[in-house]
Motif scaffolding. Structure first.
Motif, mmCIF file in Angstrom:
data_model
loop_
_atom_site.group_PDB
_atom_site.id
_atom_site.type_symbol
_atom_site.label_atom_id
_atom_site.label_comp_id
_atom_site.label_asym_id
_atom_site.label_seq_id
_atom_site.Cartn_x
_atom_site.Cartn_y
_atom_site.Cartn_z
ATOM 1 N N VAL A 97 0.870 -1.175 0.000
ATOM 2 C CA VAL A 97 0.000 0.000 0.000
ATOM 3 C C VAL A 97 0.905 1.223 0.000
ATOM 4 C CG1 VAL A 97 -1.769 1.300 1.246
ATOM 5 C CG2 VAL A 97 -1.850 -1.211 1.217
ATOM 6 N N ASN A 98 0.703 2.079 -0.987
ATOM 7 C CA ASN A 98 1.516 3.290 -1.135
ATOM 8 C C ASN A 98 3.008 2.963 -1.091
ATOM 9 O OD1 ASN A 98 -0.907 4.681 -1.312
ATOM 10 N ND2 ASN A 98 -0.959 5.062 0.891
ATOM 11 N N GLU A 99 3.364 1.899 -1.835
ATOM 12 C CA GLU A 99 4.759 1.521 -2.077
ATOM 13 C C GLU A 99 5.476 0.974 -0.847
ATOM 14 O OE1 GLU A 99 6.359 5.037 -3.910
ATOM 15 O OE2 GLU A 99 4.795 5.037 -5.442
ATOM 16 N N GLU A 100 4.715 0.428 0.108
ATOM 17 C CA GLU A 100 5.332 -0.259 1.248
ATOM 18 C C GLU A 100 4.533 -1.534 1.512
ATOM 19 O OE1 GLU A 100 7.802 -1.517 3.197
ATOM 20 O OE2 GLU A 100 8.393 0.587 3.081
ATOM 21 N N TYR A 101 5.242 -2.624 1.893
ATOM 22 C CA TYR A 101 4.551 -3.884 2.162
ATOM 23 C C TYR A 101 3.502 -3.689 3.258
ATOM 24 C CZ TYR A 101 7.876 -6.297 -0.815
ATOM 25 O OH TYR A 101 8.606 -6.707 -1.902
ATOM 26 N N ALA A 102 2.334 -4.307 3.069
ATOM 27 C CA ALA A 102 1.199 -4.090 3.958
ATOM 28 C C ALA A 102 0.760 -5.405 4.582
ATOM 29 C CB ALA A 102 0.040 -3.478 3.171
ATOM 30 N N LEU A 103 0.011 -5.293 5.696
ATOM 31 C CA LEU A 103 -0.583 -6.449 6.369
ATOM 32 C C LEU A 103 -2.010 -6.636 5.868
ATOM 33 C CD1 LEU A 103 0.573 -5.580 10.005
ATOM 34 C CD2 LEU A 103 1.638 -7.209 8.409
ATOM 35 N N GLN A 104 -2.509 -7.875 5.989
ATOM 36 C CA GLN A 104 -3.884 -8.172 5.563
ATOM 37 C C GLN A 104 -4.902 -7.339 6.366
ATOM 38 O OE1 GLN A 104 -4.910 -11.115 3.380
ATOM 39 N NE2 GLN A 104 -2.794 -10.991 2.691
ATOM 40 N N THR A 105 -4.497 -6.934 7.576
ATOM 41 C CA THR A 105 -5.427 -6.198 8.449
ATOM 42 C C THR A 105 -5.389 -4.688 8.227
ATOM 43 O OG1 THR A 105 -3.660 -6.256 10.105
ATOM 44 C CG2 THR A 105 -5.396 -7.907 10.316
ATOM 45 N N ASP A 106 -4.453 -4.201 7.415
ATOM 46 C CA ASP A 106 -4.376 -2.751 7.149
ATOM 47 C C ASP A 106 -5.644 -2.288 6.432
ATOM 48 O OD1 ASP A 106 -1.900 -2.733 8.305
ATOM 49 O OD2 ASP A 106 -0.763 -2.533 6.438
ATOM 50 N N ILE A 107 -6.130 -1.132 6.824
ATOM 51 C CA ILE A 107 -7.370 -0.594 6.239
ATOM 52 C C ILE A 107 -7.022 0.423 5.150
ATOM 53 C CG2 ILE A 107 -9.437 0.770 6.745
ATOM 54 C CD1 ILE A 107 -9.339 -0.499 9.596
ATOM 55 N N LEU A 108 -7.702 0.301 4.028
ATOM 56 C CA LEU A 108 -7.414 1.157 2.874
ATOM 57 C C LEU A 108 -8.169 2.480 2.979
ATOM 58 C CD1 LEU A 108 -7.582 -1.667 0.216
ATOM 59 C CD2 LEU A 108 -5.534 -0.515 1.068
ATOM 60 N N SER A 109 -7.483 3.539 2.567
ATOM 61 C CA SER A 109 -8.077 4.875 2.591
ATOM 62 C C SER A 109 -8.240 5.390 1.171
ATOM 63 C CB SER A 109 -7.167 5.853 3.343
ATOM 64 O OG SER A 109 -6.922 5.403 4.643
ATOM 65 N N GLU A 110 -9.144 6.367 1.048
ATOM 66 C CA GLU A 110 -9.375 7.018 -0.235
ATOM 67 C C GLU A 110 -8.043 7.479 -0.838
ATOM 68 O OE1 GLU A 110 -12.347 7.133 -1.518
ATOM 69 O OE2 GLU A 110 -11.787 8.286 -3.303
ATOM 70 N N GLY A 111 -7.806 7.140 -2.112
ATOM 71 C CA GLY A 111 -6.595 7.578 -2.806
ATOM 72 C C GLY A 111 -5.413 6.638 -2.669
ATOM 73 N N ASP A 112 -5.552 5.574 -1.883
ATOM 74 C CA ASP A 112 -4.429 4.646 -1.714
ATOM 75 C C ASP A 112 -4.096 3.931 -3.025
ATOM 76 O OD1 ASP A 112 -3.936 5.175 0.926
ATOM 77 O OD2 ASP A 112 -4.885 3.364 1.719
ATOM 78 N N ALA A 113 -2.812 3.646 -3.190
ATOM 79 C CA ALA A 113 -2.341 2.826 -4.311
ATOM 80 C C ALA A 113 -1.948 1.466 -3.757
ATOM 81 C CB ALA A 113 -1.146 3.486 -4.993
ATOM 82 N N VAL A 114 -2.648 0.436 -4.202
ATOM 83 C CA VAL A 114 -2.359 -0.940 -3.770
ATOM 84 C C VAL A 114 -1.615 -1.630 -4.908
ATOM 85 C CG1 VAL A 114 -3.394 -3.153 -3.100
ATOM 86 C CG2 VAL A 114 -4.441 -1.012 -2.353
ATOM 87 N N ALA A 115 -0.666 -2.489 -4.556
ATOM 88 C CA ALA A 115 -0.011 -3.311 -5.580
ATOM 89 C C ALA A 115 -0.025 -4.759 -5.143
ATOM 90 C CB ALA A 115 1.425 -2.851 -5.811
ATOM 91 N N LEU A 116 -0.326 -5.635 -6.074
ATOM 92 C CA LEU A 116 -0.229 -7.077 -5.822
ATOM 93 C C LEU A 116 1.180 -7.499 -6.195
ATOM 94 C CD1 LEU A 116 -3.280 -6.578 -5.835
ATOM 95 C CD2 LEU A 116 -3.555 -8.822 -6.903
ATOM 96 N N ILE A 117 1.876 -8.124 -5.239
ATOM 97 C CA ILE A 117 3.290 -8.452 -5.422
ATOM 98 C C ILE A 117 3.443 -9.973 -5.452
ATOM 99 C CG2 ILE A 117 5.633 -8.082 -4.556
ATOM 100 C CD1 ILE A 117 4.433 -5.410 -4.898
ATOM 101 N N PRO A 118 3.487 -10.577 -6.639
ATOM 102 C CA PRO A 118 3.813 -12.003 -6.694
ATOM 103 C C PRO A 118 5.274 -12.218 -6.285
ATOM 104 C CG PRO A 118 3.578 -11.102 -8.926
ATOM 105 C CD PRO A 118 3.263 -9.997 -7.962
#
Lengths: 146, 77
Positions: free
Chosen positions: B51-72
């Motif tokens: 989320v926003n170019e940093e590894y995230a936890l499954q429990t992190d909550i997304l905010s308006e405008g966030d950039a999510v990336a799926l990282i295989p």
């Protein structure tokens, strides 16, 4: 020159060695990773690298910071190329300077291990009879070359 | 709006580099479940999320405008 960068053009390793060299450095290790033709008996025709560029550059910089914190007096620079690369092309360059050689070797190896762990870059091998994203276990049907 | 970025095999699976979803307020784990509903082939793939170019936890909550990336699984070097 950006010391931690994802690039699309051929890499000139000397730029990175020059960047890390300082009067207090007694050693510079310069690692270049190249496109290998044969992997476990399978012939690669070329590689295609892709990255999440802004995050990848942040993670390269993080590795540089980890090195400078872990080995006092070091300085690092790292670049990774993306796009289509041919056999023997340089995919990655890591330069580390330090007062003494042992540290420069250790820190350089640490950098490549960390790249393989945390930097969002992906490699696809293209063969004569197919292709596969490495790191992805799902092998594509043969003959699905673009 | 949340922007979701796809890379490598996931990009080829979805057929696009990125998509926007009106999913502010959901967790990363919930986003993953919704994406699997849209792309059933995504099920079973090993994935990390940023989320926003940093590894995230499954429990992190997304905010308006966030950039999510799926990282295989990454394969640089």
């Amino acid at each position: 020159m950006k010391p931690f960068s994802i690039v699309t053009e051929p890499i000139n390793p000397q730029l990175y060695a020059d960047y890390v060299l300082r009067p207090e450095a007694g050693a510079v290790t310069l690692f270049t990773g190249h496109v290998r033709e044969w992997t476990k008996g399978v012939q690669t025709v070329f590689l295609a690298y892709e990255a999440y560029v802004p995050m990848a550059e942040k993670k390269l910089a993080q590795i540089g910071q980890e090195i400078e914190e872990q080995w006092e007096g070091t300085r690092a620079a790292i670049a990774h190329r993306i796009g289509e690369l041919q056999i023997s092309d340089i995919a990655v360059v890591i330069a580390v300077s330090s007062p003494h050689r042992k540290t420069a070797y250790e820190a350089n190896e640490y950098a490549i291990e960390r790249i393989k762990e945390i930097v969002p870059i992906w490699k696809k091998e293209i063969w004569n009879d197919g292709e596969q994203w490495i790191g992805d276990q799902k092998k594509k049907p043969e003959g699905e070359l673009r | 709006m949340i922007t979701v970025h796809y890379f490598a095999g996931i990009r080829e699976m979805t057929g696009t580099h990125k998509e926007n979803f009106d999913w502010a307020g959901v967790t990363v784990g919930q986003l993953k479940e919704r994406l699997i509903q849209k792309y059933p082939q995504m099920q079973g793939n090993s994935l990390q999320f940023a989320v926003n170019e940093e590894y995230a936890l499954q429990t992190d909550i997304l905010s308006e405008g966030d950039a999510v990336a799926l990282i295989p699984p990454v394969s640089g070097g």
